[in-house]
Design an enzyme around this catalytic site. Structure first.
Site, PDB file in Angstrom:
ATOM      1  N   PRO A  66       0.789  -1.242   0.000  1.00 15.03           N
ATOM      2  CA  PRO A  66       0.000   0.000   0.000  1.00 15.03           C
ATOM      3  C   PRO A  66       0.821   1.291   0.000  1.00 15.03           C
ATOM      4  O   PRO A  66       0.479   2.225  -0.724  1.00 15.03           O
ATOM      5  CB  PRO A  66      -0.829  -0.119   1.287  1.00 15.03           C
ATOM      6  CG  PRO A  66      -0.925  -1.593   1.543  1.00 15.03           C
ATOM      7  CD  PRO A  66       0.383  -2.156   1.071  1.00 15.03           C
ATOM      8  N   THR A  94       3.422   2.372  -5.180  1.00 16.05           N
ATOM      9  CA  THR A  94       3.599   3.820  -5.306  1.00 16.05           C
ATOM     10  C   THR A  94       3.962   4.353  -3.920  1.00 16.05           C
ATOM     11  O   THR A  94       3.149   4.267  -2.999  1.00 16.05           O
ATOM     12  CB  THR A  94       2.297   4.496  -5.780  1.00 16.05           C
ATOM     13  OG1 THR A  94       1.906   3.917  -7.019  1.00 16.05           O
ATOM     14  CG2 THR A  94       2.498   5.993  -5.957  1.00 16.05           C
ATOM     15  N   LYS A 169       6.212   8.745 -11.572  1.00  8.17           N
ATOM     16  CA  LYS A 169       4.833   8.325 -11.251  1.00  8.17           C
ATOM     17  C   LYS A 169       4.028   9.476 -10.627  1.00  8.17           C
ATOM     18  O   LYS A 169       2.900   9.757 -11.035  1.00  8.17           O
ATOM     19  CB  LYS A 169       4.904   7.129 -10.293  1.00  8.17           C
ATOM     20  CG  LYS A 169       3.623   6.775  -9.584  1.00  8.17           C
ATOM     21  CD  LYS A 169       2.666   6.016 -10.454  1.00  8.17           C
ATOM     22  CE  LYS A 169       1.328   5.836  -9.744  1.00  8.17           C
ATOM     23  NZ  LYS A 169       0.354   5.151 -10.563  1.00  8.17           N
ATOM     24  N   LYS A 244      -4.069   9.914  -2.737  1.00  7.35           N
ATOM     25  CA  LYS A 244      -2.771   9.455  -2.203  1.00  7.35           C
ATOM     26  C   LYS A 244      -1.622   9.996  -3.071  1.00  7.35           C
ATOM     27  O   LYS A 244      -0.646  10.539  -2.558  1.00  7.35           O
ATOM     28  CB  LYS A 244      -2.740   7.919  -2.196  1.00  7.35           C
ATOM     29  CG  LYS A 244      -1.373   7.337  -1.887  1.00  7.35           C
ATOM     30  CD  LYS A 244      -1.279   5.852  -2.192  1.00  7.35           C
ATOM     31  CE  LYS A 244       0.185   5.416  -2.149  1.00  7.35           C
ATOM     32  NZ  LYS A 244       0.391   4.013  -2.482  1.00  7.35           N
TER      33      LYS A 244
HETATM   34  P1  NAD Z   1      -4.314  -3.395  -2.080  1.00  5.97           P
HETATM   35  O1  NAD Z   1      -4.611  -2.793  -0.765  1.00  5.97           O
HETATM   36  O2  NAD Z   1      -5.397  -4.066  -2.866  1.00  5.97           O
HETATM   37  O3  NAD Z   1      -3.137  -4.490  -1.921  1.00  5.97           O
HETATM   38  C1  NAD Z   1      -2.067  -4.379  -1.015  1.00  5.97           C
HETATM   39  C2  NAD Z   1      -1.799  -5.779  -0.487  1.00  5.97           C
HETATM   40  O4  NAD Z   1      -0.667  -5.716   0.371  1.00  5.97           O
HETATM   41  C3  NAD Z   1      -2.966  -6.335   0.355  1.00  5.97           C
HETATM   42  O5  NAD Z   1      -3.373  -7.591  -0.162  1.00  5.97           O
HETATM   43  C4  NAD Z   1      -2.361  -6.460   1.762  1.00  5.97           C
HETATM   44  O6  NAD Z   1      -2.870  -7.565   2.494  1.00  5.97           O
HETATM   45  C5  NAD Z   1      -0.893  -6.615   1.429  1.00  5.97           C
HETATM   46  N1  NAD Z   1      -0.009  -6.280   2.533  1.00  5.97           N
HETATM   47  C6  NAD Z   1      -0.022  -5.176   3.320  1.00  5.97           C
HETATM   48  N2  NAD Z   1       0.979  -5.236   4.230  1.00  5.97           N
HETATM   49  C7  NAD Z   1       1.630  -6.412   4.003  1.00  5.97           C
HETATM   50  C8  NAD Z   1       2.739  -7.056   4.617  1.00  5.97           C
HETATM   51  N3  NAD Z   1       3.379  -6.502   5.650  1.00  5.97           N
HETATM   52  N4  NAD Z   1       3.130  -8.245   4.128  1.00  5.97           N
HETATM   53  C9  NAD Z   1       2.480  -8.828   3.085  1.00  5.97           C
HETATM   54  N5  NAD Z   1       1.418  -8.282   2.464  1.00  5.97           N
HETATM   55  C10 NAD Z   1       1.003  -7.083   2.931  1.00  5.97           C
HETATM   56  O7  NAD Z   1      -3.621  -2.246  -2.953  1.00  5.97           O
HETATM   57  P2  NAD Z   1      -3.454  -2.200  -4.551  1.00  5.97           P
HETATM   58  O8  NAD Z   1      -4.611  -1.516  -5.152  1.00  5.97           O
HETATM   59  O9  NAD Z   1      -3.036  -3.550  -5.021  1.00  5.97           O
HETATM   60  O10 NAD Z   1      -2.228  -1.177  -4.659  1.00  5.97           O
HETATM   61  C11 NAD Z   1      -0.888  -1.573  -4.387  1.00  5.97           C
HETATM   62  C12 NAD Z   1       0.046  -0.437  -4.765  1.00  5.97           C
HETATM   63  O11 NAD Z   1      -0.128  -0.137  -6.145  1.00  5.97           O
HETATM   64  C13 NAD Z   1      -0.218   0.865  -3.999  1.00  5.97           C
HETATM   65  O12 NAD Z   1       1.011   1.441  -3.672  1.00  5.97           O
HETATM   66  C14 NAD Z   1      -1.019   1.693  -4.978  1.00  5.97           C
HETATM   67  O13 NAD Z   1      -0.851   3.086  -4.768  1.00  5.97           O
HETATM   68  C15 NAD Z   1      -0.401   1.256  -6.298  1.00  5.97           C
HETATM   69  N6  NAD Z   1      -1.280   1.409  -7.469  1.00  5.97           N
HETATM   70  C16 NAD Z   1      -2.568   0.996  -7.423  1.00  5.97           C
HETATM   71  C17 NAD Z   1      -3.377   1.130  -8.545  1.00  5.97           C
HETATM   72  C18 NAD Z   1      -4.831   0.679  -8.540  1.00  5.97           C
HETATM   73  O14 NAD Z   1      -5.559   0.999  -9.495  1.00  5.97           O
HETATM   74  N7  NAD Z   1      -5.286  -0.066  -7.524  1.00  5.97           N
HETATM   75  C19 NAD Z   1      -2.847   1.686  -9.722  1.00  5.97           C
HETATM   76  C20 NAD Z   1      -1.504   2.069  -9.749  1.00  5.97           C
HETATM   77  C21 NAD Z   1      -0.732   1.927  -8.605  1.00  5.97           C
END
Ligand code: NAD
Length: 298
Positions: A66, A94, A169, A244
């Site tokens: 996250p 990100t 980004k 964010k």
């Molecule tokens: P999400 O919350 O769906 O997934 C994050 C995952 O990390 C969760 O499954 C959580 O259980 C896991 N996690 C958290 N702490 C952990 C730990 N200590 N050990 C193991 N697993 C752990 O988030 P997302 O939408 O997949 O986004 C992930 C990243 O990608 C973020 O930084 C976000 O800003 C970036 N991003 C997201 C999008 C989008 O459209 N969702 C687009 C571009 C970038």
């Protein structure tokens, strides 16, 4: 094919890990969520009981977490102690530029090679393997990361030294947030001036006001290609994630004394919209906030 640790199997990481497995890599996956682990198993990944176990024995470790605090703690508490010397660490989350640089330095101190490789493209692109990766790190780190990232994306670009991927980004998304707000206000003003939305689209999309926010992601339902606006702003890129990224851009701007007034204004609008209960809507729904404010003022 490589043995790759993958930590963070959420909305984005789940599809990315699945694509690595589909490309023939051995993917050793870990997430705190049992559901996410079950989905990764179904997609052909091996699942492990901890982040350290996922990193042990891997040639490369991908993280998709996250925020910066999660990346820092997973690296410090799990990966640094478990990864073999020379392991490549690819953080696709990100996060803030300062943390990206700091963890890369700490990794180098442990004999590991770290690159930041945040993505453009949402959940659909993560599932389809069509993400764009912007990579910050050494030439050697980029050369090793490129074929791994290519299995998850359509474009892999070396942005520069450590932190440059994150810089690209947040600058891209600050531009996107500001152009989306500007596109929304142009459509609203056009409508209030009696101009048909489709007509305005036909004109502006081939004129100097054209932008991706207008021609690929039009915030007005029924205008342009199909977008989240046509699904009542469900799915797509959430307001919370845009907020964010705008906050990361604002923090970065403060640290280097850059003037980013449009980014700041976009952040304030997205903050107000999230506070009003719309954090889960697609970010193009910001047109609703501007519309409500216009109607309240009329
Ligand atoms: P999400 O919350 O769906 O997934 C994050 C995952 O990390 C969760 O499954 C959580 O259980 C896991 N996690 C958290 N702490 C952990 C730990 N200590 N050990 C193991 N697993 C752990 O988030 P997302 O939408 O997949 O986004 C992930 C990243 O990608 C973020 O930084 C976000 O800003 C970036 N991003 C997201 C999008 C989008 O459209 N969702 C687009 C571009 C970038």
């Amino acid at each position: 094919m490589a043995v790759i640790g993958f930590i963070g199997l959420g909305n984005m990481g789940g599809g990315m890990a699945a694509n690595l497995a589909k490309a023939g890599h051995v993917v050793r996956a870990f997430d705190l969520s049992a559901d996410a682990l079950a989905r990764a198993r179904d997609a052909g990944c091996e699942t492990l009981e901890s982040a350290a176990a996922a990193a042990a024995g891997a040639e490369a470790v991908v993280t998709m977490l996250p925020a910066g605090a999660h990346v820092e703690s997973v690296y410090r508490d799990a990966v640094f102690g478990a990864a073999a010397p020379g392991t490549l660490l690819i953080d696709c989350s990100t996060i803030d530029v300062a943390t990206a640089r700091h963890v890369a330095e700490a990794a180098a101190g442990k004999g590991l090679i770290a690159v930041d490789a945040p993505v453009s493209g949402g959940i659909a692109a993560a599932n389809a393997g069509t993400l764009t990766f912007m990579v910050g790190g050494t030439d050697a780190g980029y050369a090793r990361a490129q074929p791994i990232l290519a299995a998850m994306g359509r474009a892999v670009i070396h942005a520069g030294a450590s932190g440059a991927g994150q810089a690209a980004k947040i600058c891209n998304n600050m531009l996107l947030g500001a152009t989306m707000v500007a596109t929304c206000e142009a459509f609203l003003l056009a409508g209030k001036l009696g101009l048909d939305a489709q007509k305005f689209y036909d004109i502006a999309s081939v004129s100097s006001g054209q932008s991706w926010s207008m021609t690929s992601y039009c915030p007005v339902p029924g205008v342009g290609p199909e977008t989240p606006a046509d699904r009542d702003y469900q799915g797509g890129f959430a307001v919370a994630l845009m907020l964010k990224d705008l906050k990361l851009a604002a923090e970065a701007a403060t640290t280097v004394a850059a003037q980013t007034p449009m980014g700041a204004q976009a952040a304030a609008l997205y903050q107000a919209f999230a506070d009003a209960g719309s954090a889960a809507l697609d970010f193009s729904a910001i047109i609703k906030l501007l519309d409500q404010r216009s109607n309240a003022q009329a």
